[in-house]
Design a protein around this motif. Structure first.
Motif, PDB file in Angstrom:
ATOM      1  N   LYS A   1       0.845  -1.190   0.000  1.00  0.00           N
ATOM      2  CA  LYS A   1       0.000   0.000   0.000  1.00  0.00           C
ATOM      3  C   LYS A   1       0.881   1.241   0.000  1.00  0.00           C
ATOM      4  O   LYS A   1       1.768   1.385   0.831  1.00  0.00           O
ATOM      5  N   TYR A   2       0.634   2.132  -0.950  1.00  0.00           N
ATOM      6  CA  TYR A   2       1.404   3.368  -1.042  1.00  0.00           C
ATOM      7  C   TYR A   2       0.849   4.397  -0.064  1.00  0.00           C
ATOM      8  O   TYR A   2      -0.369   4.603   0.011  1.00  0.00           O
ATOM      9  N   VAL A   3       1.749   5.049   0.737  1.00  0.00           N
ATOM     10  CA  VAL A   3       1.285   6.024   1.724  1.00  0.00           C
ATOM     11  C   VAL A   3       1.866   7.424   1.529  1.00  0.00           C
ATOM     12  O   VAL A   3       1.424   8.370   2.179  1.00  0.00           O
ATOM     13  N   GLY A   4       2.855   7.576   0.615  1.00  0.00           N
ATOM     14  CA  GLY A   4       3.393   8.903   0.368  1.00  0.00           C
ATOM     15  C   GLY A   4       4.889   8.899   0.157  1.00  0.00           C
ATOM     16  O   GLY A   4       5.606   8.011   0.637  1.00  0.00           O
ATOM     17  N   ASP A   5       5.385   9.935  -0.577  1.00  0.00           N
ATOM     18  CA  ASP A   5       6.803  10.037  -0.925  1.00  0.00           C
ATOM     19  C   ASP A   5       7.248   8.692  -1.524  1.00  0.00           C
ATOM     20  O   ASP A   5       6.588   8.173  -2.409  1.00  0.00           O
ATOM     21  N   ASP A   6       8.352   8.118  -1.041  1.00  0.00           N
ATOM     22  CA  ASP A   6       8.778   6.803  -1.519  1.00  0.00           C
ATOM     23  C   ASP A   6       8.529   5.736  -0.455  1.00  0.00           C
ATOM     24  O   ASP A   6       9.325   4.803  -0.286  1.00  0.00           O
ATOM     25  N   VAL A   7       7.439   5.862   0.276  1.00  0.00           N
ATOM     26  CA  VAL A   7       7.140   4.970   1.400  1.00  0.00           C
ATOM     27  C   VAL A   7       5.915   4.107   1.088  1.00  0.00           C
ATOM     28  O   VAL A   7       4.870   4.613   0.676  1.00  0.00           O
ATOM     29  N   TRP A   8       6.078   2.814   1.296  1.00  0.00           N
ATOM     30  CA  TRP A   8       5.011   1.840   1.098  1.00  0.00           C
ATOM     31  C   TRP A   8       4.859   1.002   2.364  1.00  0.00           C
ATOM     32  O   TRP A   8       5.795   0.900   3.169  1.00  0.00           O
ATOM     33  N   LEU A   9       3.678   0.413   2.526  1.00  0.00           N
ATOM     34  CA  LEU A   9       3.434  -0.540   3.600  1.00  0.00           C
ATOM     35  C   LEU A   9       3.187  -1.913   2.994  1.00  0.00           C
ATOM     36  O   LEU A   9       2.519  -2.036   1.969  1.00  0.00           O
ATOM     37  N   LEU A  10       3.745  -2.944   3.639  1.00  0.00           N
ATOM     38  CA  LEU A  10       3.521  -4.330   3.229  1.00  0.00           C
ATOM     39  C   LEU A  10       2.731  -5.014   4.332  1.00  0.00           C
ATOM     40  O   LEU A  10       3.195  -5.126   5.466  1.00  0.00           O
ATOM     41  N   GLY A  11       1.545  -5.467   4.014  1.00  0.00           N
ATOM     42  CA  GLY A  11       0.668  -6.046   5.019  1.00  0.00           C
ATOM     43  C   GLY A  11       1.167  -7.374   5.558  1.00  0.00           C
ATOM     44  O   GLY A  11       1.682  -8.205   4.824  1.00  0.00           O
ATOM     45  N   CYS A  12       1.009  -7.566   6.860  1.00  0.00           N
ATOM     46  CA  CYS A  12       1.338  -8.845   7.498  1.00  0.00           C
ATOM     47  C   CYS A  12       0.376  -9.069   8.665  1.00  0.00           C
ATOM     48  O   CYS A  12       0.754  -9.001   9.829  1.00  0.00           O
ATOM     49  N   PRO A  13      -0.911  -9.324   8.355  1.00  0.00           N
ATOM     50  CA  PRO A  13      -1.903  -9.476   9.420  1.00  0.00           C
ATOM     51  C   PRO A  13      -1.808 -10.788  10.185  1.00  0.00           C
ATOM     52  O   PRO A  13      -2.343 -10.906  11.271  1.00  0.00           O
ATOM     53  N   ARG A  14      -1.114 -11.786   9.603  1.00  0.00           N
ATOM     54  CA  ARG A  14      -0.934 -13.066  10.277  1.00  0.00           C
ATOM     55  C   ARG A  14       0.506 -13.506  10.126  1.00  0.00           C
ATOM     56  O   ARG A  14       1.090 -13.428   9.046  1.00  0.00           O
ATOM     57  N   GLY A  15       1.102 -13.942  11.217  1.00  0.00           N
ATOM     58  CA  GLY A  15       2.451 -14.467  11.196  1.00  0.00           C
ATOM     59  C   GLY A  15       2.495 -15.759  11.992  1.00  0.00           C
ATOM     60  O   GLY A  15       1.465 -16.273  12.440  1.00  0.00           O
ATOM     61  N   LEU A  16       3.707 -16.310  12.196  1.00  0.00           N
ATOM     62  CA  LEU A  16       3.824 -17.529  12.982  1.00  0.00           C
ATOM     63  C   LEU A  16       3.328 -17.309  14.402  1.00  0.00           C
ATOM     64  O   LEU A  16       2.628 -18.125  14.973  1.00  0.00           O
ATOM     65  N   ASP A  17       3.737 -16.203  15.000  1.00  0.00           N
ATOM     66  CA  ASP A  17       3.390 -15.910  16.381  1.00  0.00           C
ATOM     67  C   ASP A  17       2.267 -14.883  16.428  1.00  0.00           C
ATOM     68  O   ASP A  17       1.917 -14.271  15.428  1.00  0.00           O
ATOM     69  N   ALA A  18       1.705 -14.694  17.603  1.00  0.00           N
ATOM     70  CA  ALA A  18       0.692 -13.657  17.813  1.00  0.00           C
ATOM     71  C   ALA A  18       1.214 -12.725  18.904  1.00  0.00           C
ATOM     72  O   ALA A  18       1.768 -13.182  19.883  1.00  0.00           O
ATOM     73  N   SER A  19       1.070 -11.453  18.718  1.00  0.00           N
ATOM     74  CA  SER A  19       0.436 -10.832  17.568  1.00  0.00           C
ATOM     75  C   SER A  19       1.393 -10.769  16.375  1.00  0.00           C
ATOM     76  O   SER A  19       2.609 -10.731  16.559  1.00  0.00           O
ATOM     77  N   ALA A  20       0.833 -10.741  15.179  1.00  0.00           N
ATOM     78  CA  ALA A  20       1.638 -10.666  13.969  1.00  0.00           C
ATOM     79  C   ALA A  20       2.345  -9.315  13.887  1.00  0.00           C
ATOM     80  O   ALA A  20       1.955  -8.358  14.561  1.00  0.00           O
ATOM     81  N   PRO A  21       3.394  -9.206  13.054  1.00  0.00           N
ATOM     82  CA  PRO A  21       4.127  -7.935  12.968  1.00  0.00           C
ATOM     83  C   PRO A  21       3.275  -6.744  12.546  1.00  0.00           C
ATOM     84  O   PRO A  21       3.608  -5.610  12.836  1.00  0.00           O
TER      85      PRO A  21
END
Length: 537
Positions: A483-503
């Motif tokens: 997801k693009y949020v501005g300038d040269d900055v993006w977010l990469l989603g990680c709603p689920r990971g090995l552990d909880a809570s996810a990153p």
């Protein structure tokens, strides 16, 4: 007029209705006696097995304080083999240096116990090493490569707080090597049995938790479904215990706290950072203050479970809440403590936040994105780092300033200032401005490599819809949207990971070469930040 006991019981009775889910258990202990207790719902919905006071739950990261208690007990009462080798603390330190060469750069065993190591959290990093959310992760097979790839700190040890499960994985292994006995056996003999926790034991593999309790993901909108867990903990978590066990533990701690020479009295004292500022975490216990009242405790989380225990030493009061679903156990503890301490939860004359608050910002020091959004309640804003929402909304003290018990913040033009008190860090973040040409950046797609982690990131897509995934020693990870949020900055989603809570969302700050082409990026989340990837094609 309600009596204090009636008020507490009303708060207890409200928990199942307010934090709805398959089942739960809770207890309130005052002056060493149980003054409130309730179990409800189902340990296993499909088999119609109810929750009982004897039902065993994984207590997850609450395990950390047990490990610290064990470490202190071994220092004070070493085994004969340990005593024969001399200084026990030196044995712990030497073992740390053997296990992690990076530790020779100023890291101490105390830093590990106080979450001041500066080591990135390995459960977050498993995403960058290619793990899928439901993958298996085993101590003997997968942890040695993890330690080999731990080559730098994301801050100087002792200067800040950052939650890292590596700290307690190391403490568990250090204790085993120095004592020459398994961690589970040591915990049973030195902590669990003395506390009267008759059914509690260390169960490192989350796939092998004792029946009948099942953890549930989901909610009432989508339904509740069995959570899949296939990873091993040991030291950072791993104990399973019933409500009866936890009541016995709280009663035991009440006795220990009365003795200034006990290990618990030592762990319950506050500590400081290297600059002398008061730290909010010590020996596996979080320290907090509400309306001037000192409290200590810890939460626990695993996919399908949320737990919390809190102790108010000055009142000889403890609350334990255990859910086999993912409702907010900490908030439930807050509700009960508020009733027990006759504290009000009503805000008078809320101050409306200035519109300038809202937007996405980039903290230059950590290179992490910060998002500020409106709250449903008046007089508050919600501050998010990736998808990690702060434990309490920022309550306005004036239109441009606000605070919680762990954070102060203010907005000035396009700069957001935040003092994260618990972490001993002050942030200065600039507002990000979305630009159409970056949204459709043609050079974003490609492969990127992080030498430190031996991790490869693959970016695919075009015209503003990009996707990312990681390859590493744990495998080939799932693809998630960016997801693009501005300038040269993006977010990469990680709603689920090995552990909880996810990153949560990873912040990706892209860099350009002298020709303006994308050359790499720096990635991070609050648990693991400051990692550089270089573009290969």
């Amino acid at each position: 007029m309600s009596t204090p006991t009636q008020t507490i019981q009303q708060a207890i009775d409200a928990v199942p209705r307010r934090y709805r889910g398959p089942g739960g258990a809770l207890a309130v202990i005052k002056d060493g006696r149980v003054i409130g207790k309730r179990v409800w719902g189902y340990a296993d919905q499909s088999r119609r097995i109810p929750v009982e006071p004897s039902t065993q739950f994984p207590i997850c990261s609450i395990t950390k304080q047990f490990v610290c208690g064990l470490m202190l007990d071994l220092e004070r009462h070493p085994t004969s083999a340990m005593a024969a080798k001399g200084d026990v603390q030196k044995q712990f330190t030497d073992t740390l240096h053997d296990m992690l060469p990076l530790a020779r750069e100023g890291l101490t065993v105390q830093n590990l116990a106080d979450m001041q190591s500066g080591i990135r959290d390995y459960w977050a990093l498993t995403t960058l090493w290619g793990a899928k959310p439901d993958d298996e992760f085993l101590i003997e097979r997968d942890c040695p490569p993890m330690l080999e790839k731990t080559k730098s700190f994301h801050f100087k040890p002792g200067t800040e707080y950052s939650y890292s499960n590596v700290n307690f994985y190391l403490l568990g292994r250090i204790i085993e090597r120095v004592a020459g006995e398994p961690l589970g056996k040591l915990l049973e003999e030195r902590i669990l049995k003395p506390a009267g926790m008759s059914t509690a034991f260390l169960c490192p593999n989350t796939a092998h938790h004792p029946p009948p309790c099942v953890g549930y993901e989901g909610n009432e909108n989508v339904g509740f479904f069995d959570a899949v867990n296939r990873m091993e903990w040991s030291g950072d978590a791993g104990l399973v215990a019933s409500l009866d066990d936890m009541i016995a533990y709280e009663q035991y701690l009440d006795q220990l706290y009365a003795d200034p020479s006990s290990w618990y009295h030592t762990t319950a004292k506050p500590t400081t950072f290297s600059d002398g500022n008061t730290a909010g975490y010590h020996y596996g216990l979080g320290h907090m203050k509400a309306n001037g009242i000192e409290m200590i405790g810890h939460g626990g989380a695993l996919r399908g479970y949320r737990l919390n225990r809190r102790h108010v030493p000055g009142e000889r009061l403890s609350v334990v809440v255990m859910f086999n679903h993912e409702a907010d156990a900490s908030a439930a503890v807050d509700d009960i403590l508020r009733a027990a301490l006759t504290q009000s939860n009503v805000d008078s004359n809320p101050i409306e936040p200035a519109p300038a608050w809202y937007g996405t910002y980039l903290d230059e020091a950590t290179q992490l994105a910060i998002t500020v959004t409106k709250s449903q309640r008046p007089g508050e804003v919600l501050i998010t780092y990736g998808t990690h929402l702060e434990s309490a909304p920022l309550k306005m003290t004036d239109t441009h300033s606000g605070k919680t018990r762990t954070m102060d913040g203010c907005i000035s033009d396009d700069t957001l200032y935040i003092h994260r008190i618990t972490e001993n860090r002050k942030l200065s973040a600039r507002r990000l401005t979305p630009r159409e040409k970056e949204l459709a950046e043609p050079n974003l797609a490609g492969a990127y490599y992080c030498e430190e982690l031996d991790s490869t990131f693959h970016c695919t897509g075009e015209a503003g819809m990009f996707y990312g995934t990681f390859d590493g020693y744990l495998g080939k990870g799932i693809v998630t949207a960016m997801k693009y949020v501005g300038d040269d900055v993006w977010l990469l989603g990680c709603p689920r990971g090995l552990d909880a809570s996810a990153p949560g969302d990873w912040t990706m700050v892209f860099h350009r070469n002298e020709n303006g082409a994308i050359s790499g990026f720096k990635i991070g989340c609050w648990l693991a930040r400051g990692l550089d990837f270089v573009k290969r094609n």
